[in-house]
Write a protein that holds these residues in place. Sequence first.
Motif, PDB file in Angstrom:
ATOM      1  N   LYS A  15      37.464  40.811  46.313  1.00 15.79           N
ATOM      2  CA  LYS A  15      38.061  41.698  45.306  1.00 15.79           C
ATOM      3  C   LYS A  15      39.599  41.720  45.385  1.00 15.79           C
ATOM      4  O   LYS A  15      40.288  41.629  44.367  1.00 15.79           O
ATOM      5  N   GLU A  16      40.120  41.811  46.630  1.00 16.47           N
ATOM      6  CA  GLU A  16      41.587  41.861  46.792  1.00 16.47           C
ATOM      7  C   GLU A  16      42.216  40.546  46.320  1.00 16.47           C
ATOM      8  O   GLU A  16      43.268  40.524  45.696  1.00 16.47           O
ATOM      9  N   ARG A  17      41.550  39.454  46.652  1.00 14.92           N
ATOM     10  CA  ARG A  17      42.055  38.135  46.247  1.00 14.92           C
ATOM     11  C   ARG A  17      42.100  38.031  44.721  1.00 14.92           C
ATOM     12  O   ARG A  17      43.058  37.521  44.146  1.00 14.92           O
ATOM     13  N   ALA A  18      41.075  38.562  44.074  1.00  9.04           N
ATOM     14  CA  ALA A  18      41.037  38.518  42.603  1.00  9.04           C
ATOM     15  C   ALA A  18      42.221  39.288  42.016  1.00  9.04           C
ATOM     16  O   ALA A  18      42.857  38.829  41.067  1.00  9.04           O
ATOM     17  N   LEU A  19      42.519  40.440  42.632  1.00  7.14           N
ATOM     18  CA  LEU A  19      43.645  41.246  42.141  1.00  7.14           C
ATOM     19  C   LEU A  19      44.960  40.474  42.309  1.00  7.14           C
ATOM     20  O   LEU A  19      45.794  40.431  41.407  1.00  7.14           O
ATOM     21  N   LYS A  20      45.110  39.826  43.492  1.00  2.70           N
ATOM     22  CA  LYS A  20      46.333  39.077  43.772  1.00  2.70           C
ATOM     23  C   LYS A  20      46.476  37.882  42.837  1.00  2.70           C
ATOM     24  O   LYS A  20      47.528  37.619  42.272  1.00  2.70           O
ATOM     25  N   GLU A  21      45.367  37.150  42.653  1.00  2.00           N
ATOM     26  CA  GLU A  21      45.463  35.900  41.881  1.00  2.00           C
ATOM     27  C   GLU A  21      45.457  36.113  40.371  1.00  2.00           C
ATOM     28  O   GLU A  21      46.056  35.354  39.623  1.00  2.00           O
ATOM     29  N   THR A  22      44.767  37.145  39.929  1.00  2.00           N
ATOM     30  CA  THR A  22      44.619  37.297  38.472  1.00  2.00           C
ATOM     31  C   THR A  22      45.300  38.554  37.933  1.00  2.00           C
ATOM     32  O   THR A  22      45.487  38.687  36.723  1.00  2.00           O
ATOM     33  N   GLY A  23      45.618  39.487  38.847  1.00  2.00           N
ATOM     34  CA  GLY A  23      46.215  40.756  38.414  1.00  2.00           C
ATOM     35  C   GLY A  23      45.174  41.692  37.795  1.00  2.00           C
ATOM     36  O   GLY A  23      45.516  42.748  37.281  1.00  2.00           O
ATOM     37  N   ILE A  24      43.902  41.297  37.853  1.00  2.00           N
ATOM     38  CA  ILE A  24      42.852  42.137  37.249  1.00  2.00           C
ATOM     39  C   ILE A  24      42.209  43.010  38.328  1.00  2.00           C
ATOM     40  O   ILE A  24      41.869  42.517  39.412  1.00  2.00           O
ATOM     41  N   ASN A  25      42.033  44.276  38.006  1.00  2.00           N
ATOM     42  CA  ASN A  25      41.388  45.198  38.933  1.00  2.00           C
ATOM     43  C   ASN A  25      39.872  45.163  38.683  1.00  2.00           C
ATOM     44  O   ASN A  25      39.386  45.630  37.653  1.00  2.00           O
ATOM     45  N   CYS A  26      39.146  44.609  39.661  1.00  2.00           N
ATOM     46  CA  CYS A  26      37.688  44.456  39.490  1.00  2.00           C
ATOM     47  C   CYS A  26      36.964  45.791  39.385  1.00  2.00           C
ATOM     48  O   CYS A  26      35.861  45.869  38.848  1.00  2.00           O
TER      49      CYS A  26
END
Length: 339
Positions: free
Chosen positions: A306-317
Amino acid sequence: MTTNGQQEILLNVSGLKMYFPITQGIIFQRHVGDIKAVDGLNFFIRKGETLGLVGESGCGKSTTGRAILQLYRPTAGTVEFKGVELTSLKGESLRRMRRHMQMIFQDPYASLNPRMTVGSIVGEPLEVHNIATGKEKRERVRELLHIVGLNPYFINRYPHEFSGGQRQRIGVARALAVQPDFIVCDEPISALDVSIQAQVINLLEDLQERFGLTYLFIAHDLAVVRHISDRIAVMYLGKIVELTDRKTLYEQPLHPYTQALLSAVPIPDPRKELEREKHRVILEGDVPSPAHPPKGCNFCTRCPAKERALKETGINCDEVEPEFKEIAPDHWVACHLYN
Ligand code: SF4
């Protein structure tokens, strides 16, 4: 009827939802919420293939099977089988379509009526669908018992006189009686001894080849569906999170939940198993209740990426639900990391 590539599509499921209402109050029952057992599924099954449907207990796999067969009437969405939309069918027209779709149940002990002989159990669908009666029916039942590897002379015996594996064969014979095109196999081997499981899988594969059957094969772990499936759909909390062919799923799983499930599948080679042990993903926490699924991605409460997704895409899962998208030919994933 639609086709995909060379192969005909037998079953097309679109936006399928199956909600069970939660009510409160003794006299005036108020609708206070829903258990979202199946929450918006999109997939198809090609003629003659086996689609494995995998996920933990309670994720909605069996409900999906029943909603496809219209044993539960879906809350929303469509189920197109052989070009006919099933959710709007009723009465005689639905009964006629049901003949082409059958189910093999998980528990061979509970799914056979203990007061009926094998002949009556296997022959019942033949009468219900006006296919055969009397002597013709008995002949057909004997033939079916032979096809599934049981002695045709067992026709007058009762379910308790058989072993677990034999009872599951009776269930298979009953499903085959009406010459279906499609069978939902709902965890057909999970109640059986390990030594018997392979025999039932082999029988199902032989029958598929012989009669051109199409299967939806439901199981709770990836080890079971590996052998039998052409493609595999991974389900979590009422949604499919990844769907692709067997080879791609086992070699390049993309969704964090698929990766976690696969990291728990034992490998027969002890050296590889030791190596893999280092990369095992242990999921923390429990599966949320389908009455209160998370607002964003349904896996966000347990996802290690989840944290990686926020860092890479800027989207909050936690806030935004990912789309179930085809990210490569025949490979669908619902995760912001790949959208
Ligand atoms: Fe994990 Fe986010 Fe992907 Fe969901 S969308 S699986 S929470 S990374």
